[in-house]
Design an enzyme around this catalytic site. Sequence first.
Site, PDB file in Angstrom:
ATOM      1  N   LYS A  82     -11.647  -2.914   9.133  1.00 39.29           N
ATOM      2  CA  LYS A  82     -12.924  -2.296   9.515  1.00 39.29           C
ATOM      3  C   LYS A  82     -13.661  -3.195  10.495  1.00 39.29           C
ATOM      4  O   LYS A  82     -13.653  -4.425  10.349  1.00 39.29           O
ATOM      5  CB  LYS A  82     -13.769  -2.058   8.257  1.00 39.29           C
ATOM      6  CG  LYS A  82     -15.054  -1.282   8.494  1.00 39.29           C
ATOM      7  CD  LYS A  82     -15.762  -1.009   7.172  1.00 39.29           C
ATOM      8  CE  LYS A  82     -17.057  -0.239   7.364  1.00 39.29           C
ATOM      9  NZ  LYS A  82     -17.723   0.049   6.077  1.00 39.29           N
ATOM     10  N   SER A 157     -18.931   4.646   5.091  1.00 33.69           N
ATOM     11  CA  SER A 157     -18.846   4.256   6.484  1.00 33.69           C
ATOM     12  C   SER A 157     -17.460   3.781   6.901  1.00 33.69           C
ATOM     13  O   SER A 157     -17.191   3.582   8.083  1.00 33.69           O
ATOM     14  CB  SER A 157     -19.855   3.135   6.747  1.00 33.69           C
ATOM     15  OG  SER A 157     -19.536   1.979   5.979  1.00 33.69           O
ATOM     16  N   SER A 181     -19.072   3.082   0.447  1.00 34.81           N
ATOM     17  CA  SER A 181     -18.428   3.252   1.747  1.00 34.81           C
ATOM     18  C   SER A 181     -16.927   2.992   1.783  1.00 34.81           C
ATOM     19  O   SER A 181     -16.297   3.174   2.817  1.00 34.81           O
ATOM     20  CB  SER A 181     -19.115   2.365   2.792  1.00 34.81           C
ATOM     21  OG  SER A 181     -20.415   2.828   3.045  1.00 34.81           O
TER      22      SER A 181
END
Length: 497
Positions: A82, A157, A181
């Site tokens: 990420k 996210s 997330s």
Amino acid sequence: MNIDTVKNFTVEDYQNAYKNEEISPTEITQLFLDRIHLLDPSLRAFLTIDETGALQRARELEEKKFGEAEFPPLYGIPIAIKDNICIQGLPTTCGSRILSNYHSPFDATVIEKIKKAGGIFLGKTNMDEFAMGSSTENSGFGPTRNPFDPNRVPGGSSGGSAASVAALEAPLALGSDTGGSVRQPAAFCGIVGLRPTYGRVSRYGLISFASSLDQIGTLTRSVQDSRALFSVISGQDDRDSTCAPYPPFSSSDCLPEDEIKKMKVGVAKEYFSTGIDPSITQRIQEVLNILAKEGFEVVEVSLPHTDYALEAYYIVAPAEASSNLARYDGIAYGYRCHHPLNLQDLYTRTRTTGFGKEVLRRIILGTYCLSSGYYDEFYLKGMQVRTLVKKDFEESFEKCDILLTPTTPSMPFKFGEKSHDPYQMYLTDVFTIPSAMAGIPALSLNCGYHQHLPIGLQILGAPFQEGKIFSFASFLEKILSIPPPDIGSIHSKKEVL
């Protein structure tokens, strides 16, 4: 070898193939890079693809000779990261225009550990800006699509990481979980998402959103792989003062097979209230019936402050974000507006141009909650509610070993369906936020499908009891026999569009 050959491979399968010299790290890395080049122009899971670095790393691993006992636990395994986790020399944008030109000068602790374990980094994945969102629609570089349906969101996210694993652009990925997330996109993409106990994994090198909530987690295609990756990244780190003094997780922390059925399974009535999709409720009940037939004792528990957790989170998290994001002012690093008139103009135009709407909304909300005269009324009360939520879980785990809940109240939704109503978007994390506020470990497991879309089941445990969660999740994964996402429907670029 093609992608269909490895679609059900676990880390252990890759390791065995390497040891038997059936494949090489370079071949596997190139296989996944080809997959990314095929699918990602439409899927948009990646923001940065480090093809040169990944292949160089694979060749370096091949040149090293390891004995059977010395074989690194993630040797030759490609991993997606990420884009709020720092890798030296690569962009770390947090999905924001304000960091579009920032290249990290150092590695996060989890990256150092994965390098030592033999992992290969494919690149950095898309995300909601500064991890603020539940759909990856808030990325400053455009949204990621759900591999099951390109008209739907992958969650957020960590939507890029989840979509990359579901579409088999990477076998493993790291994400971050502040209020859900990792788990929510794992549920939307039909994979396994783990949020460890707060402090079990070092946050050094994770760019902060809300420091008392952020935690790095894993996204994988199986519980076994989640356990393997977590074993590598967990453990104490002196560079992170919030990191707990616990050793790395090991397989010995899991329960023996004959002990698993002795676990008491708790079900919180507050998680099955109105507002949840009936298809999710039905599937969770079917799973509970299966567990009862397998001999598990299922007990009802109550978490009375659950309804207040969401509101408290959206006081605590924005307040901490307001403090953390104050560093992006156009002076030290990142984007700077052109030709400012004065210092105030520099601050204002840099931030209003560099940040997206959702980030600005949360900064304003957080600053207000921390302002003079409102700190006690809002932030202090939010922290008091947080303590009550944590106490609810402590009392529940005196009655049961694990808790089962839905991961999300809704199925994966379409683009634009909730983006115009922030509160409806916030509600998609209503089942993941309470455990994040309490700092306890939680795992989302695909427990079935409704109209070809995956349904996530959340397994919660007491602090530092990841072993119980993995033991139960592995057993449940086995008896449900739900395969990893079917990549047949997303096998070509044309079919993803």
